[in-house]
Write a protein that holds these residues in place. Sequence first.
Motif, PDB file in Angstrom:
ATOM      1  N   ARG A  19       0.796  -1.228   0.000  1.00 26.35           N
ATOM      2  CA  ARG A  19       0.000   0.000   0.000  1.00 26.35           C
ATOM      3  C   ARG A  19       0.831   1.282   0.000  1.00 26.35           C
ATOM      4  O   ARG A  19       0.336   2.332  -0.406  1.00 26.35           O
ATOM      5  N   ILE A  20       2.091   1.224   0.432  1.00 26.32           N
ATOM      6  CA  ILE A  20       2.857   2.469   0.459  1.00 26.32           C
ATOM      7  C   ILE A  20       3.519   2.715  -0.892  1.00 26.32           C
ATOM      8  O   ILE A  20       3.943   1.780  -1.565  1.00 26.32           O
ATOM      9  N   PRO A  21       3.619   3.964  -1.311  1.00 27.85           N
ATOM     10  CA  PRO A  21       4.349   4.277  -2.540  1.00 27.85           C
ATOM     11  C   PRO A  21       5.850   4.274  -2.262  1.00 27.85           C
ATOM     12  O   PRO A  21       6.283   4.438  -1.121  1.00 27.85           O
ATOM     13  N   GLY A  22       6.632   4.061  -3.275  1.00 28.35           N
ATOM     14  CA  GLY A  22       8.068   4.197  -3.110  1.00 28.35           C
ATOM     15  C   GLY A  22       8.450   5.670  -3.049  1.00 28.35           C
ATOM     16  O   GLY A  22       7.683   6.541  -3.481  1.00 28.35           O
ATOM     17  N   TYR A  23       9.607   5.952  -2.482  1.00 28.61           N
ATOM     18  CA  TYR A  23      10.078   7.340  -2.443  1.00 28.61           C
ATOM     19  C   TYR A  23      10.313   7.831  -3.860  1.00 28.61           C
ATOM     20  O   TYR A  23      10.905   7.130  -4.695  1.00 28.61           O
ATOM     21  N   LYS A  24       9.828   9.019  -4.148  1.00 26.38           N
ATOM     22  CA  LYS A  24       9.951   9.572  -5.495  1.00 26.38           C
ATOM     23  C   LYS A  24      11.090  10.592  -5.532  1.00 26.38           C
ATOM     24  O   LYS A  24      10.957  11.702  -5.019  1.00 26.38           O
ATOM     25  N   GLU A 119       8.945  14.065   2.383  1.00 24.55           N
ATOM     26  CA  GLU A 119       8.185  12.914   1.890  1.00 24.55           C
ATOM     27  C   GLU A 119       8.581  11.583   2.510  1.00 24.55           C
ATOM     28  O   GLU A 119       7.778  10.651   2.566  1.00 24.55           O
ATOM     29  N   LEU A 123       6.918   7.252   4.920  1.00 29.78           N
ATOM     30  CA  LEU A 123       7.426   5.982   4.381  1.00 29.78           C
ATOM     31  C   LEU A 123       8.262   5.240   5.420  1.00 29.78           C
ATOM     32  O   LEU A 123       8.081   4.036   5.645  1.00 29.78           O
TER      33      LEU A 123
END
Length: 363
Positions: A19-24, A119, A123
Amino acid sequence: MTTTTNTHLGPQPREVFNRIPGYKPGRKADRPEIAPLASNESHHEPLPSVREVIANEAQRINRYPDAAVVDLHARIAERYGVNDDQVATGPGSIGVLQQIIATYCAPGDEVVFAWRSFEAYPLLVDIAGAKPIMVPLLADERHDLDGIAAAITDRTRVVLLCTPNNPTGVSLSHGEVVEFLDKVPEHILVVIDEAYIEYETAEDAVDSLALIAERPNVLTLRTFSKAYGLAGLRVGYAISTGEIIGSLRKAALPFSVNSLAQRAAIASLDADDELAARAAEVVGERERVVAALQGTDWRVLPSQANFIWVRADGERGAKLAKAFDDADILTRVFPDDGIRITLADAASNDRVLKVLKDAASTE
């Protein structure tokens, strides 16, 4: 006996990774005419003295780095007037922050911080199995310290204060942080993330070292990636009490600060005056850019970092992001919030001003 293998199944990650996005990361320029202003890094090349140290150390990279980081810890301690055992290092301040969360947070614990902010905060907290508690910024882009204090529960283990805040550039004052700390129980660690401290010019800026000397639960988090220009080598550090730092060092991945980074960081501290002059140059450009935008339709607050923040959401933000892309300027876009633009040389900053003024005049 025949064994049937389901090829669609295999090792499954913990639920959080579904469910978590990767660091962008910030976008990188692939053509010389592109202005790379999406990442908060120095546009200056490393100083000659630092390059020389890196070149010399490169001849010994067949050997492991000093796992205890003795020389760099001692040099940082000397620089800030603390004891060697009050310093911990890691691969960038984000690496040290991961050590902090791993040290103090168990699954189900809470970490409270302002939002929007760096950000990586949610995370790292999610990956540790803890719960991020995100308190919205005030209308003037400042931390809502009353709201953060009110969000503290018996599950809170860490509070993160980012000053100057990334991506808004707004900083906290010493007085308001003192008042906030008076409301925080001493068993909760308060991390003052000061990645951009070298660009801070406010007279009432937080004196985190004084707070550390007075209180048992304060830690400052800093980095060599910004003003010191070592973003590619990854070295950050924390200063706190000996007790807190002793625990953090146990959580560090062995050899996580490589030998090139250690020697380059020491050389950078030795060239403090030259690097301070570079930071002052950025501050001068920051003041010029912000002043040039006064009277336009863009709400750009005075920044204390090496970037400016343009609050632009929805369709307006999307149009501005496209205008920057069309002008070959890479920026960091936060959909539905705004755009962060790193400050660079005067010519690049003039290109930024042109886009903003042209975009304002066409609305």
